[in-house]
Design an enzyme around this catalytic site. Structure first.
Site, PDB file in Angstrom:
ATOM      1  N   VAL A   1     -41.051 -42.000  29.473  1.00 20.71           N
ATOM      2  CA  VAL A   1     -40.900 -41.881  30.921  1.00 20.71           C
ATOM      3  C   VAL A   1     -39.481 -42.289  31.328  1.00 20.71           C
ATOM      4  O   VAL A   1     -38.886 -41.698  32.233  1.00 20.71           O
ATOM      5  CB  VAL A   1     -41.945 -42.745  31.662  1.00 20.71           C
ATOM      6  CG1 VAL A   1     -41.731 -42.710  33.170  1.00 20.71           C
ATOM      7  CG2 VAL A   1     -43.358 -42.270  31.327  1.00 20.71           C
ATOM      8  N   CYS A   2     -38.925 -43.286  30.655  1.00 18.21           N
ATOM      9  CA  CYS A   2     -37.617 -43.834  31.019  1.00 18.21           C
ATOM     10  C   CYS A   2     -36.516 -42.776  31.106  1.00 18.21           C
ATOM     11  O   CYS A   2     -35.785 -42.741  32.103  1.00 18.21           O
ATOM     12  CB  CYS A   2     -37.214 -44.938  30.045  1.00 18.21           C
ATOM     13  SG  CYS A   2     -38.393 -46.311  30.010  1.00 18.21           S
ATOM     14  N   PRO A   3     -36.371 -41.875  30.122  1.00 23.51           N
ATOM     15  CA  PRO A   3     -35.281 -40.898  30.259  1.00 23.51           C
ATOM     16  C   PRO A   3     -35.481 -39.946  31.439  1.00 23.51           C
ATOM     17  O   PRO A   3     -34.509 -39.506  32.041  1.00 23.51           O
ATOM     18  CB  PRO A   3     -35.276 -40.155  28.922  1.00 23.51           C
ATOM     19  CG  PRO A   3     -36.580 -40.438  28.294  1.00 23.51           C
ATOM     20  CD  PRO A   3     -37.043 -41.756  28.831  1.00 23.51           C
TER      21      PRO A   3
ATOM     22  N   GLU B   1     -36.730 -40.779  34.331  1.00 23.02           N
ATOM     23  CA  GLU B   1     -36.301 -41.529  35.513  1.00 23.02           C
ATOM     24  C   GLU B   1     -34.780 -41.651  35.581  1.00 23.02           C
ATOM     25  O   GLU B   1     -34.179 -41.426  36.637  1.00 23.02           O
ATOM     26  CB  GLU B   1     -36.888 -42.941  35.487  1.00 23.02           C
ATOM     27  CG  GLU B   1     -38.363 -43.008  35.693  1.00 23.02           C
ATOM     28  CD  GLU B   1     -38.835 -44.436  35.755  1.00 23.02           C
ATOM     29  OE1 GLU B   1     -39.596 -44.735  36.679  1.00 23.02           O
ATOM     30  OE2 GLU B   1     -38.428 -45.258  34.906  1.00 23.02           O
ATOM     31  N   LEU B   2     -34.154 -42.018  34.473  1.00 24.71           N
ATOM     32  CA  LEU B   2     -32.711 -42.206  34.477  1.00 24.71           C
ATOM     33  C   LEU B   2     -31.989 -40.874  34.694  1.00 24.71           C
ATOM     34  O   LEU B   2     -30.946 -40.836  35.361  1.00 24.71           O
ATOM     35  CB  LEU B   2     -32.250 -42.882  33.186  1.00 24.71           C
ATOM     36  CG  LEU B   2     -32.803 -44.292  32.946  1.00 24.71           C
ATOM     37  CD1 LEU B   2     -32.146 -44.929  31.733  1.00 24.71           C
ATOM     38  CD2 LEU B   2     -32.666 -45.188  34.148  1.00 24.71           C
TER      39      LEU B   2
END
Length: 187
Positions: A46-48, A50-51
């Site tokens: 999920v992190c990439p 969002e970033l």
């Protein structure tokens, strides 16, 4: 106790930013509006997304005089490696702060101690270093940069217009409210 309206606590960290390692501390977040976005870990799922979403909206944040800081408990070296190997993260032009000692995650109360990672925490900080918006949620739920932009604009509007408040779904240019006795029960 809530962190809203509290001043950010002292810290010293290293960030990966535009091909360099830079020092960042509490004073780096003062004198302008800042957004601090915690995420669990580099090289995840999920992190990439969002970033990358933040990277796609970064110019809009910059137009508002806002600096964005991404923070995980990884090192600044890990951030560089991720930036160099991920198509999504290669778009990031804002500082990516390493917090391997968990000082920032503890200061902002987002550390999951038993896992050594941060919750998804979002903080909008005014130029005086006070937290004006905070949102913390489960790591399985991704955030939306356009909604964060709306919140930043609302926080900036309220700061510039004392006595006015922004109602639900307020967008820039829309009507605000001026709380008063005459307004009680009329909304």
């Amino acid at each position: 106790m809530s962190l809203i309206n509290t001043e950010i606590k002292p810290f010293s960290a290293t960030a990966y930013h535009n091909g360099k390692f830079i020092d960042v501390n509490q004073d780096s977040l003062k004198g302008k509006w800042s957004v601090v976005v915690f995420y669990p870990a580099d090289f995840t799922f999920v992190c990439p997304t969002e970033l990358e979403d933040l990277a796609d909206h970064y110019a809009e944040f910059q137009k508002l005089g806002v600096e964005v800081y991404a923070v995980s408990t990884d090192t600044h070296f890990s951030h560089k490696a991720w930036h160099d190997t991920s198509d999504a993260i290669s778009k990031v032009q804002y500082p990516m702060i390493g917090d391997p000692t968990h000082v920032l995650a503890n200061n902002f109360e987002v550390l999951i101690a038993e896992e050594g990672v941060a919750l998804r925490g979002t903080f909008v900080i005014n130029p005086d270093g006070q937290i004006k918006v905070m949102e913390v949620h489960d790591n399985g739920i991704g955030r939306d940069a356009s909604e964060l932009l709306r919140k930043v604009k609302a926080a900036q509007y309220v700061a510039a217009h004392p006595g006015e408040v922004c109602p639900a779904k307020w967008e820039e240019g829309a009507a605000t409210l001026t709380p008063s006795l005459d307004l009680v029960g009329k909304i």
